[in-house]
Design a protein around this motif. Structure first.
Motif, mmCIF file in Angstrom:
data_model
loop_
_atom_site.group_PDB
_atom_site.id
_atom_site.type_symbol
_atom_site.label_atom_id
_atom_site.label_comp_id
_atom_site.label_asym_id
_atom_site.label_seq_id
_atom_site.Cartn_x
_atom_site.Cartn_y
_atom_site.Cartn_z
ATOM 1 N N GLU A 1 2.016 9.565 -3.854
ATOM 2 C CA GLU A 1 0.616 9.145 -3.760
ATOM 3 C C GLU A 1 0.510 7.743 -3.155
ATOM 4 O O GLU A 1 -0.339 7.492 -2.311
ATOM 5 C CB GLU A 1 -0.035 9.165 -5.140
ATOM 6 N N TRP A 2 1.383 6.847 -3.592
ATOM 7 C CA TRP A 2 1.347 5.476 -3.090
ATOM 8 C C TRP A 2 1.631 5.434 -1.587
ATOM 9 O O TRP A 2 0.955 4.738 -0.844
ATOM 10 C CB TRP A 2 2.349 4.603 -3.846
ATOM 11 N N THR A 3 2.632 6.196 -1.125
ATOM 12 C CA THR A 3 2.941 6.189 0.308
ATOM 13 C C THR A 3 1.807 6.796 1.115
ATOM 14 O O THR A 3 1.504 6.316 2.200
ATOM 15 C CB THR A 3 4.259 6.922 0.626
ATOM 16 N N GLU A 4 1.177 7.837 0.585
ATOM 17 C CA GLU A 4 0.034 8.420 1.279
ATOM 18 C C GLU A 4 -1.084 7.399 1.440
ATOM 19 O O GLU A 4 -1.676 7.265 2.503
ATOM 20 C CB GLU A 4 -0.485 9.654 0.536
ATOM 21 N N GLN A 5 -1.379 6.662 0.375
ATOM 22 C CA GLN A 5 -2.420 5.638 0.437
ATOM 23 C C GLN A 5 -2.008 4.507 1.369
ATOM 24 O O GLN A 5 -2.800 4.034 2.176
ATOM 25 C CB GLN A 5 -2.704 5.071 -0.955
ATOM 26 N N HIS A 6 -0.759 4.076 1.258
ATOM 27 C CA HIS A 6 -0.271 2.944 2.038
ATOM 28 C C HIS A 6 -0.282 3.258 3.528
ATOM 29 O O HIS A 6 -0.758 2.469 4.337
ATOM 30 C CB HIS A 6 1.139 2.578 1.580
ATOM 31 N N PHE A 7 0.237 4.427 3.900
ATOM 32 C CA PHE A 7 0.297 4.772 5.314
ATOM 33 C C PHE A 7 -1.063 5.146 5.869
ATOM 34 O O PHE A 7 -1.315 4.977 7.053
ATOM 35 C CB PHE A 7 1.322 5.881 5.562
#
Length: 104
Positions: free
Chosen positions: A73-79
Motif C-alpha cells: 500500500e505504501w509503495t502504491e501511494q508513494h509511486f
C-alpha cells in the motif's frame, strides 16, 4: 507538511495491524462460540483471556503478511504521488526525452 517515508509507512502498517487484529478477534470469538456449542455450555463461559492470548499469537504469526500488505500500500501511494509530479514535469508529450524533427 509531508510525512517522512518512515512515518507514512508506519501509518499504513498500523492500519493493517488494526484490521488484522479485528479480523482475528472475530475469528477467535467465533471459534470459541462454536466450541461452546459443541460442549453445550453458555457463551458466558468463554475464557476472554485465552481468546486474547490466541489473538496476540495469531497476530504475531501473521505479522509478515501484514507487513507485506502495508509495504504494498505504501509503495502504491508513494509511486502514485511521484508519477503525478513527474508527469507534470515531463511536458506535453508525456516524456522528458527531446523530440527530433526529421524534416530537415
Amino acid at each position: 507538511m509531508e510525512l517522512s517515508n518512515y512515518q507514512a509507512f508506519m501509518e499504513c502498517m498500523r492500519k493493517w495491524e488494526k484490521i488484522g487484529c479485528n479480523i482475528l478477534c472475530g475469528l477467535a470469538l467465533w471459534e470459541q462460540m462454536q466450541d461452546c456449542d459443541r460442549r453445550g455450555v453458555p457463551y458466558t463461559d468463554i475464557d476472554i483471556e485465552a481468546v486474547s492470548q490466541d489473538v496476540a499469537y495469531r497476530l504475531m504469526m501473521s505479522h509478515d503478511r501484514l507487513y507485506a500488505l502495508a509495504l504494498y500500500e505504501w509503495t502504491e501511494q508513494h509511486f502514485a504521488q511521484n508519477s503525478d509530479t513527474s508527469d507534470a514535469a515531463a511536458g506535453e508529450n508525456g516524456c522528458d526525452f527531446p523530440t527530433h524533427n526529421n524534416s530537415t
